[in-house]
Design a protein around this motif. Structure first.
Motif, PDB file in Angstrom:
ATOM      1  N   ILE A  50       8.152  -4.631  21.455  1.00  0.00           N
ATOM      2  CA  ILE A  50       8.398  -6.051  21.686  1.00  0.00           C
ATOM      3  C   ILE A  50       7.341  -6.693  22.583  1.00  0.00           C
ATOM      4  O   ILE A  50       7.093  -7.888  22.508  1.00  0.00           O
ATOM      5  N   ASP A  51       6.683  -5.883  23.420  1.00  0.00           N
ATOM      6  CA  ASP A  51       5.631  -6.396  24.301  1.00  0.00           C
ATOM      7  C   ASP A  51       4.248  -6.338  23.652  1.00  0.00           C
ATOM      8  O   ASP A  51       3.252  -6.653  24.290  1.00  0.00           O
ATOM      9  N   GLY A  52       4.188  -5.896  22.419  1.00  0.00           N
ATOM     10  CA  GLY A  52       2.915  -5.812  21.718  1.00  0.00           C
ATOM     11  C   GLY A  52       2.161  -4.525  21.948  1.00  0.00           C
ATOM     12  O   GLY A  52       1.036  -4.371  21.489  1.00  0.00           O
ATOM     13  N   GLU A  53       2.752  -3.593  22.663  1.00  0.00           N
ATOM     14  CA  GLU A  53       2.117  -2.304  22.917  1.00  0.00           C
ATOM     15  C   GLU A  53       2.289  -1.389  21.707  1.00  0.00           C
ATOM     16  O   GLU A  53       3.373  -1.345  21.111  1.00  0.00           O
ATOM     17  N   PRO A  54       1.235  -0.661  21.317  1.00  0.00           N
ATOM     18  CA  PRO A  54       1.369   0.263  20.177  1.00  0.00           C
ATOM     19  C   PRO A  54       2.466   1.294  20.437  1.00  0.00           C
ATOM     20  O   PRO A  54       2.625   1.780  21.550  1.00  0.00           O
ATOM     21  N   ILE A  55       3.223   1.589  19.412  1.00  0.00           N
ATOM     22  CA  ILE A  55       4.274   2.597  19.516  1.00  0.00           C
ATOM     23  C   ILE A  55       3.642   3.951  19.249  1.00  0.00           C
ATOM     24  O   ILE A  55       3.073   4.187  18.176  1.00  0.00           O
ATOM     25  N   GLU A  56       3.727   4.838  20.226  1.00  0.00           N
ATOM     26  CA  GLU A  56       3.118   6.154  20.110  1.00  0.00           C
ATOM     27  C   GLU A  56       3.739   6.917  18.939  1.00  0.00           C
ATOM     28  O   GLU A  56       4.954   6.969  18.781  1.00  0.00           O
ATOM     29  N   GLY A  57       2.889   7.490  18.105  1.00  0.00           N
ATOM     30  CA  GLY A  57       3.352   8.279  16.964  1.00  0.00           C
ATOM     31  C   GLY A  57       3.736   7.456  15.746  1.00  0.00           C
ATOM     32  O   GLY A  57       4.025   8.005  14.690  1.00  0.00           O
ATOM     33  N   ALA A  58       3.744   6.132  15.874  1.00  0.00           N
ATOM     34  CA  ALA A  58       4.114   5.282  14.732  1.00  0.00           C
ATOM     35  C   ALA A  58       2.934   5.193  13.762  1.00  0.00           C
ATOM     36  O   ALA A  58       1.779   5.159  14.172  1.00  0.00           O
ATOM     37  N   ARG A  59       3.246   5.193  12.497  1.00  0.00           N
ATOM     38  CA  ARG A  59       2.207   5.057  11.475  1.00  0.00           C
ATOM     39  C   ARG A  59       1.928   3.586  11.215  1.00  0.00           C
ATOM     40  O   ARG A  59       2.837   2.769  11.220  1.00  0.00           O
ATOM     41  N   ALA A  60       0.675   3.281  10.959  1.00  0.00           N
ATOM     42  CA  ALA A  60       0.303   1.909  10.615  1.00  0.00           C
ATOM     43  C   ALA A  60       0.802   1.593   9.214  1.00  0.00           C
ATOM     44  O   ALA A  60       0.834   2.462   8.348  1.00  0.00           O
ATOM     45  N   GLU A  61       1.213   0.380   9.010  1.00  0.00           N
ATOM     46  CA  GLU A  61       1.644  -0.048   7.683  1.00  0.00           C
ATOM     47  C   GLU A  61       0.448  -0.599   6.919  1.00  0.00           C
ATOM     48  O   GLU A  61      -0.343  -1.366   7.459  1.00  0.00           O
ATOM     49  N   ILE A  62       0.344  -0.198   5.662  1.00  0.00           N
ATOM     50  CA  ILE A  62      -0.745  -0.669   4.805  1.00  0.00           C
ATOM     51  C   ILE A  62      -0.312  -1.975   4.148  1.00  0.00           C
ATOM     52  O   ILE A  62       0.804  -2.097   3.651  1.00  0.00           O
ATOM     53  N   GLN A  63      -1.210  -2.941   4.148  1.00  0.00           N
ATOM     54  CA  GLN A  63      -0.969  -4.210   3.469  1.00  0.00           C
ATOM     55  C   GLN A  63      -2.116  -4.471   2.511  1.00  0.00           C
ATOM     56  O   GLN A  63      -3.266  -4.167   2.798  1.00  0.00           O
ATOM     57  N   MET A  64      -1.783  -5.035   1.357  1.00  0.00           N
ATOM     58  CA  MET A  64      -2.817  -5.388   0.387  1.00  0.00           C
ATOM     59  C   MET A  64      -2.444  -6.697  -0.289  1.00  0.00           C
ATOM     60  O   MET A  64      -1.296  -7.122  -0.233  1.00  0.00           O
ATOM     61  N   ALA A  65      -3.409  -7.314  -0.906  1.00  0.00           N
ATOM     62  CA  ALA A  65      -3.182  -8.574  -1.607  1.00  0.00           C
ATOM     63  C   ALA A  65      -2.277  -8.359  -2.812  1.00  0.00           C
ATOM     64  O   ALA A  65      -2.224  -7.271  -3.378  1.00  0.00           O
ATOM     65  N   ASP A  66      -1.588  -9.407  -3.214  1.00  0.00           N
ATOM     66  CA  ASP A  66      -0.761  -9.369  -4.413  1.00  0.00           C
ATOM     67  C   ASP A  66      -1.648  -9.682  -5.620  1.00  0.00           C
ATOM     68  O   ASP A  66      -2.139 -10.799  -5.762  1.00  0.00           O
ATOM     69  N   PRO A  67      -1.868  -8.717  -6.504  1.00  0.00           N
ATOM     70  CA  PRO A  67      -2.788  -8.913  -7.628  1.00  0.00           C
ATOM     71  C   PRO A  67      -2.124  -9.462  -8.897  1.00  0.00           C
ATOM     72  O   PRO A  67      -2.748  -9.487  -9.954  1.00  0.00           O
ATOM     73  N   GLN A  68      -0.877  -9.902  -8.813  1.00  0.00           N
ATOM     74  CA  GLN A  68      -0.126 -10.236 -10.032  1.00  0.00           C
ATOM     75  C   GLN A  68      -0.834 -11.272 -10.906  1.00  0.00           C
ATOM     76  O   GLN A  68      -0.766 -11.203 -12.127  1.00  0.00           O
ATOM     77  N   PHE A  69      -1.525 -12.231 -10.294  1.00  0.00           N
ATOM     78  CA  PHE A  69      -2.220 -13.244 -11.083  1.00  0.00           C
ATOM     79  C   PHE A  69      -3.161 -12.600 -12.094  1.00  0.00           C
ATOM     80  O   PHE A  69      -3.144 -12.925 -13.276  1.00  0.00           O
ATOM     81  N   ILE A  70      -3.995 -11.655 -11.643  1.00  0.00           N
ATOM     82  CA  ILE A  70      -4.969 -11.053 -12.554  1.00  0.00           C
ATOM     83  C   ILE A  70      -4.336  -9.959 -13.404  1.00  0.00           C
ATOM     84  O   ILE A  70      -4.773  -9.718 -14.534  1.00  0.00           O
ATOM     85  N   VAL A  71      -3.298  -9.316 -12.922  1.00  0.00           N
ATOM     86  CA  VAL A  71      -2.578  -8.335 -13.744  1.00  0.00           C
ATOM     87  C   VAL A  71      -2.026  -9.030 -14.988  1.00  0.00           C
ATOM     88  O   VAL A  71      -2.106  -8.490 -16.100  1.00  0.00           O
ATOM     89  N   ASP A  72      -1.500 -10.230 -14.822  1.00  0.00           N
ATOM     90  CA  ASP A  72      -0.975 -10.999 -15.956  1.00  0.00           C
ATOM     91  C   ASP A  72      -2.063 -11.423 -16.932  1.00  0.00           C
ATOM     92  O   ASP A  72      -1.772 -11.800 -18.063  1.00  0.00           O
ATOM     93  N   ARG A  73      -3.323 -11.356 -16.504  1.00  0.00           N
ATOM     94  CA  ARG A  73      -4.464 -11.756 -17.334  1.00  0.00           C
ATOM     95  C   ARG A  73      -5.437 -10.593 -17.515  1.00  0.00           C
ATOM     96  O   ARG A  73      -6.633 -10.793 -17.687  1.00  0.00           O
ATOM     97  N   ARG A  74      -4.937  -9.397 -17.460  1.00  0.00           N
ATOM     98  CA  ARG A  74      -5.799  -8.211 -17.492  1.00  0.00           C
ATOM     99  C   ARG A  74      -6.762  -8.200 -18.676  1.00  0.00           C
ATOM    100  O   ARG A  74      -7.891  -7.744 -18.555  1.00  0.00           O
ATOM    101  N   GLU A  75      -6.347  -8.710 -19.818  1.00  0.00           N
ATOM    102  CA  GLU A  75      -7.229  -8.728 -20.990  1.00  0.00           C
ATOM    103  C   GLU A  75      -8.418  -9.668 -20.787  1.00  0.00           C
ATOM    104  O   GLU A  75      -9.411  -9.590 -21.516  1.00  0.00           O
ATOM    105  N   GLN A  76      -8.358 -10.527 -19.782  1.00  0.00           N
ATOM    106  CA  GLN A  76      -9.472 -11.428 -19.461  1.00  0.00           C
ATOM    107  C   GLN A  76     -10.334 -10.885 -18.320  1.00  0.00           C
ATOM    108  O   GLN A  76     -11.340 -11.497 -17.964  1.00  0.00           O
ATOM    109  N   LEU A  77      -9.958  -9.751 -17.750  1.00  0.00           N
ATOM    110  CA  LEU A  77     -10.673  -9.164 -16.614  1.00  0.00           C
ATOM    111  C   LEU A  77     -11.824  -8.293 -17.124  1.00  0.00           C
ATOM    112  O   LEU A  77     -11.606  -7.265 -17.742  1.00  0.00           O
ATOM    113  N   ASP A  78     -13.044  -8.723 -16.850  1.00  0.00           N
ATOM    114  CA  ASP A  78     -14.227  -7.996 -17.330  1.00  0.00           C
ATOM    115  C   ASP A  78     -14.638  -6.845 -16.436  1.00  0.00           C
ATOM    116  O   ASP A  78     -15.355  -5.956 -16.881  1.00  0.00           O
TER     117      ASP A  78
END
Length: 123
Positions: free
Chosen positions: A47-75
């Protein structure tokens, strides 16, 4: 939403203007080119912003759904370099894209190792 022959579109799906989870699209004449496919890490903190010892970092990535829906147009996918914020999401999202990848020899080798480690290709 498809660019025509007079258009040149830039569509940032993630990471633009920040460090992490880069995924950008360029569109022209009904076709798309993706540049980078990265992740960012969010460290767990108390809660104070201090890293939690032993905690794993969470991975975040962009949502690719726009291009997934148009995969046949992806060169293809251009990977600019081998940092995680540019290649880190490829193993997680590869099955959705399945397009040619263009990069340098060094970055290609790093990416091959990541895909093999994820069981997506044989090394």
């Amino acid at each position: 939403m498809t660019p025509d022959e007079s258009d040149f579109w830039f569509l940032p799906l993630g990471g633009t203007g920040e460090i992490g989870m880069n995924l950008n699209l360029y569109g022209h004449d009904g076709r798309w080119l993706m540049v980078d496919c990265g992740v960012t890490f969010e460290a767990k903190a108390d809660i104070d912003g201090e890293p939690i010892e032993g905690a794993r970092a969470e991975i975040q990535m962009a949502d690719p759904q726009f291009i997934v829906d148009r995969r046949e147009q992806l060169d293809g996918l251009i990977i600019t370099h081998a940092h995680e914020d540019h290649i880190g999401a490829v193993p997680y999202l590869w099955e959705r894209f399945r397009c040619p990848i263009y990069t340098t020899a060094y970055t290609a080798e790093i990416l091959r190792r990541k895909l093999a480690e994820a069981g997506l290709i044989k090394k």
